[in-house]
Design a protein around this motif. Structure first.
Motif, PDB file in Angstrom:
ATOM      1  N   TYR A   9       6.098 -17.795  -1.094  1.00  0.00           N
ATOM      2  CA  TYR A   9       5.773 -17.001  -1.523  1.00  0.00           C
ATOM      3  C   TYR A   9       6.514 -15.304  -1.528  1.00  0.00           C
ATOM      4  O   TYR A   9       6.300 -15.401  -0.135  1.00  0.00           O
ATOM      5  N   THR A  10       7.266 -14.827  -1.488  1.00  0.00           N
ATOM      6  CA  THR A  10       7.253 -13.348  -1.850  1.00  0.00           C
ATOM      7  C   THR A  10       6.536 -12.557  -1.336  1.00  0.00           C
ATOM      8  O   THR A  10       5.180 -12.756  -1.595  1.00  0.00           O
ATOM      9  N   THR A  11       6.549 -11.244  -0.902  1.00  0.00           N
ATOM     10  CA  THR A  11       4.827 -10.387  -0.547  1.00  0.00           C
ATOM     11  C   THR A  11       5.029 -10.058  -1.596  1.00  0.00           C
ATOM     12  O   THR A  11       4.036  -9.700  -1.866  1.00  0.00           O
ATOM     13  N   GLU A  12       6.020  -9.612  -2.893  1.00  0.00           N
ATOM     14  CA  GLU A  12       5.534  -9.043  -3.945  1.00  0.00           C
ATOM     15  C   GLU A  12       4.462 -10.186  -4.481  1.00  0.00           C
ATOM     16  O   GLU A  12       2.677  -9.864  -5.548  1.00  0.00           O
ATOM     17  N   GLU A  13       4.757 -11.437  -4.635  1.00  0.00           N
ATOM     18  CA  GLU A  13       4.129 -12.948  -5.130  1.00  0.00           C
ATOM     19  C   GLU A  13       2.298 -12.492  -4.535  1.00  0.00           C
ATOM     20  O   GLU A  13       1.553 -12.499  -5.513  1.00  0.00           O
ATOM     21  N   ILE A  14       2.606 -12.476  -3.000  1.00  0.00           N
ATOM     22  CA  ILE A  14       1.656 -12.368  -2.661  1.00  0.00           C
ATOM     23  C   ILE A  14       0.664 -10.756  -3.414  1.00  0.00           C
ATOM     24  O   ILE A  14      -0.930 -11.563  -3.209  1.00  0.00           O
ATOM     25  N   ALA A  15       1.042 -10.587  -2.807  1.00  0.00           N
ATOM     26  CA  ALA A  15       0.297  -9.032  -3.273  1.00  0.00           C
ATOM     27  C   ALA A  15      -0.021  -9.198  -5.130  1.00  0.00           C
ATOM     28  O   ALA A  15      -0.968  -8.661  -4.914  1.00  0.00           O
ATOM     29  N   GLN A  16       0.873  -9.943  -5.747  1.00  0.00           N
ATOM     30  CA  GLN A  16      -0.273 -10.327  -6.685  1.00  0.00           C
ATOM     31  C   GLN A  16      -0.941 -11.363  -6.761  1.00  0.00           C
ATOM     32  O   GLN A  16      -2.381 -10.772  -7.207  1.00  0.00           O
ATOM     33  N   LEU A  17      -1.127 -12.178  -6.472  1.00  0.00           N
ATOM     34  CA  LEU A  17      -2.132 -13.269  -6.302  1.00  0.00           C
ATOM     35  C   LEU A  17      -3.033 -12.956  -5.513  1.00  0.00           C
ATOM     36  O   LEU A  17      -4.614 -13.424  -6.081  1.00  0.00           O
ATOM     37  N   LEU A  18      -3.408 -11.893  -5.059  1.00  0.00           N
ATOM     38  CA  LEU A  18      -4.040 -11.807  -3.369  1.00  0.00           C
ATOM     39  C   LEU A  18      -4.987 -10.038  -4.069  1.00  0.00           C
ATOM     40  O   LEU A  18      -5.809  -9.563  -4.103  1.00  0.00           O
ATOM     41  N   LYS A  19      -4.352  -9.648  -5.473  1.00  0.00           N
ATOM     42  CA  LYS A  19      -4.699  -8.949  -5.996  1.00  0.00           C
ATOM     43  C   LYS A  19      -4.686  -7.255  -4.502  1.00  0.00           C
ATOM     44  O   LYS A  19      -5.677  -6.364  -5.074  1.00  0.00           O
ATOM     45  N   ILE A  20      -3.696  -6.876  -4.376  1.00  0.00           N
ATOM     46  CA  ILE A  20      -3.698  -6.220  -3.250  1.00  0.00           C
ATOM     47  C   ILE A  20      -2.178  -5.312  -3.162  1.00  0.00           C
ATOM     48  O   ILE A  20      -1.875  -6.483  -3.822  1.00  0.00           O
ATOM     49  N   SER A  21      -2.031  -3.919  -2.579  1.00  0.00           N
ATOM     50  CA  SER A  21      -0.908  -3.891  -2.056  1.00  0.00           C
ATOM     51  C   SER A  21      -0.015  -4.735  -1.019  1.00  0.00           C
ATOM     52  O   SER A  21      -0.633  -4.977  -0.715  1.00  0.00           O
ATOM     53  N   LYS A  22       1.403  -3.638  -1.821  1.00  0.00           N
ATOM     54  CA  LYS A  22       1.970  -4.752  -1.009  1.00  0.00           C
ATOM     55  C   LYS A  22       2.169  -4.324   0.461  1.00  0.00           C
ATOM     56  O   LYS A  22       2.597  -5.481   1.726  1.00  0.00           O
ATOM     57  N   LEU A  23       1.819  -3.268   0.287  1.00  0.00           N
ATOM     58  CA  LEU A  23       1.577  -2.504   1.888  1.00  0.00           C
ATOM     59  C   LEU A  23       0.495  -3.024   3.066  1.00  0.00           C
ATOM     60  O   LEU A  23       0.835  -3.477   3.987  1.00  0.00           O
ATOM     61  N   THR A  24      -0.170  -3.562   1.935  1.00  0.00           N
ATOM     62  CA  THR A  24      -1.266  -4.300   2.270  1.00  0.00           C
ATOM     63  C   THR A  24      -1.035  -5.719   2.727  1.00  0.00           C
ATOM     64  O   THR A  24      -1.203  -6.018   3.877  1.00  0.00           O
ATOM     65  N   VAL A  25      -0.196  -6.484   2.201  1.00  0.00           N
ATOM     66  CA  VAL A  25       0.496  -7.256   2.863  1.00  0.00           C
ATOM     67  C   VAL A  25       1.121  -7.789   3.575  1.00  0.00           C
ATOM     68  O   VAL A  25       0.899  -8.679   4.835  1.00  0.00           O
ATOM     69  N   TYR A  26       1.849  -6.796   3.702  1.00  0.00           N
ATOM     70  CA  TYR A  26       2.678  -6.039   5.399  1.00  0.00           C
ATOM     71  C   TYR A  26       1.618  -5.855   6.541  1.00  0.00           C
ATOM     72  O   TYR A  26       2.143  -6.701   7.600  1.00  0.00           O
ATOM     73  N   ASP A  27       0.972  -5.665   6.330  1.00  0.00           N
ATOM     74  CA  ASP A  27      -0.058  -5.578   7.074  1.00  0.00           C
ATOM     75  C   ASP A  27      -0.556  -6.558   8.012  1.00  0.00           C
ATOM     76  O   ASP A  27      -1.195  -6.906   8.929  1.00  0.00           O
ATOM     77  N   LEU A  28      -0.754  -7.342   7.065  1.00  0.00           N
ATOM     78  CA  LEU A  28      -1.771  -8.839   7.274  1.00  0.00           C
ATOM     79  C   LEU A  28      -1.032  -9.676   8.239  1.00  0.00           C
ATOM     80  O   LEU A  28      -1.021 -10.616   8.659  1.00  0.00           O
ATOM     81  N   ILE A  29       0.583  -9.121   7.673  1.00  0.00           N
ATOM     82  CA  ILE A  29       1.823 -10.001   8.230  1.00  0.00           C
ATOM     83  C   ILE A  29       1.507  -9.687  10.003  1.00  0.00           C
ATOM     84  O   ILE A  29       1.846 -10.225  11.131  1.00  0.00           O
ATOM     85  N   LYS A  30       1.242  -7.770   9.870  1.00  0.00           N
ATOM     86  CA  LYS A  30       1.706  -7.477  11.082  1.00  0.00           C
ATOM     87  C   LYS A  30       0.727  -7.820  11.765  1.00  0.00           C
ATOM     88  O   LYS A  30       1.522  -8.228  13.606  1.00  0.00           O
ATOM     89  N   LYS A  31      -0.471  -7.735  11.213  1.00  0.00           N
ATOM     90  CA  LYS A  31      -1.480  -8.233  12.446  1.00  0.00           C
ATOM     91  C   LYS A  31      -1.700  -9.702  12.706  1.00  0.00           C
ATOM     92  O   LYS A  31      -2.129  -9.630  13.475  1.00  0.00           O
ATOM     93  N   GLY A  32      -0.671 -10.687  11.984  1.00  0.00           N
ATOM     94  CA  GLY A  32      -0.325 -11.905  12.376  1.00  0.00           C
ATOM     95  C   GLY A  32      -2.060 -12.713  11.567  1.00  0.00           C
ATOM     96  O   GLY A  32      -2.370 -13.870  12.234  1.00  0.00           O
ATOM     97  N   GLN A  33      -2.577 -11.948  10.544  1.00  0.00           N
ATOM     98  CA  GLN A  33      -3.042 -12.552  10.071  1.00  0.00           C
ATOM     99  C   GLN A  33      -2.830 -13.470   8.683  1.00  0.00           C
ATOM    100  O   GLN A  33      -3.738 -14.377   7.898  1.00  0.00           O
TER     101      GLN A  33
END
Length: 325
Positions: A9-33
């Motif tokens: 999935y792209t970060t946009e698709e992850i944001a839609q699937l989890l119903k969170i913002s794309k910035l939050t997706v980047y934050d999860l990636i940045k933190k290694g989560q």
């Protein structure tokens, strides 16, 4: 039918699937989560890694889909971003926000110069970028926000939003902004006050975008009520889309930067101001290498030469530290 294990999935698709913002997706990636990998300029997440994250998150609580949308910092938000996080390979992931192509050039230079830094791009507007930095979701943010009362760009907003933070404001470049109009400028739109002419259809940028703030400040200073402008609430998310709407005659006018008018055919540009496009970096010990790297790149001959090949940029102050708090 494709094996589910082959799906990514792209970060946009992850944001839609989890119903969170794309910035939050980047934050999860940045933190290694959330484990991600790069395919060209795009970050992707495998289905198995998404499911693993969801399983770990059960019972722990979820990010709010509104957490990065407020236009003022929440009272209990951290005054400084969280500690630096690295991937298991020891590579630091750095989120860079903004939409100008100069940031893509900066990313390429960072990747070439510093293999230990992995830049991630987030294409959001100036206000949202500053808010994400305050909340600890971004490492380098770009901004071009006019304060109509002082005529100053960026710093008045940065001082209000990055409360309690220590930071550097560094110039990336300056560029001309103004109006997109149809060929021949049939409605004779030459000044901001001309937007009040009757029968004019406009197309706007989204809330928080620098072009939207520029328009709102000009309307305020010229005593023009936004509700009186036809199409004021008709929004697009980037300069090219706004210029494209004018070129296709779906709108008579839009606000944006000169560069988009050189790319989109069938639109003319009326320059009205020169806006300063700055970068903001948080001052803290963990960021010393990152800040030094960015400053070295901005002041390097190779970066200046590459950025200078793009028409419409003023590089006279590129790499200059304009403000420090």
């Amino acid at each position: 039918m494709a094996d589910v294990t082959d799906i990514s999935y792209t970060t946009e698709e992850i944001a839609q699937l989890l119903k969170i913002s794309k910035l939050t997706v980047y934050d999860l990636i940045k933190k290694g989560q959330l484990t991600a990998y790069r395919v060209g300029k795009q970050m992707r997440v495998d289905h198995s890694d998404l499911e693993a994250y969801k399983q770990r998150s059960k019972g722990v609580g979820q990010y709010s889909s509104e957490e990065t949308r407020s236009l003022t910092p929440v009272i209990d938000a951290p005054a400084n971003p969280p500690a630096v996080q690295v991937t298991t390979q020891g590579v630091r992931q750095v989120v860079i926000t903004g939409q100008d192509m100069s940031l893509d050039i900066l990313v390429r230079h960072i990747e070439k110069r510093s293999p230990g830094i992995r830049p991630l791009r987030s294409y959001v507007g100036s206000l949202d970028s500053l808010i994400s930095m305050y909340q600890g979701h971004s490492d380098i943010v770009s901004t071009h926000l006019l304060d109509g009362d002082t005529g100053e760009y960026n710093i008045p907003y940065i001082r209000k939003l990055l409360i309690g933070c220590s930071y550097k404001v560094v110039n990336l470049m300056s560029r001309r902004a103004g109006l997109y109009v149809q060929p021949g400028n049939p409605h004779e739109l030459h000044e901001w006050k001309d937007l009040a002419k009757s029968g004019i259809r406009m197309v706007n940028r989204e809330r928080g975008a620098g072009a939207r703030v520029l328009l709102e400040e000009q309307l305020r200073m010229h005593g023009i009520a936004a509700r009186e402008l036809m199409g004021y609430y008709d929004e697009e998310s980037n300069h090219l889309a706004v210029a494209g709407r004018v070129a296709s005659k779906q709108a008579d006018v839009g606000v944006g930067i000169e560069k988009a008018a050189t790319i989109v055919q069938g639109v003319e540009f009326i320059p009205l101001t020169v806006e300063r496009y700055d970068l903001v970096l948080i001052n803290k010990p963990e960021n010393e290498v990152l800040i030094r790297t960015v400053l070295d790149i901005l002041r390097s001959e190779s970066f200046i030469r590459e950025l200078g090949s793009i028409s419409g940029y003023d590089l006279s102050r590129t790499g200059e530290v304009l403000f420090e708090a």
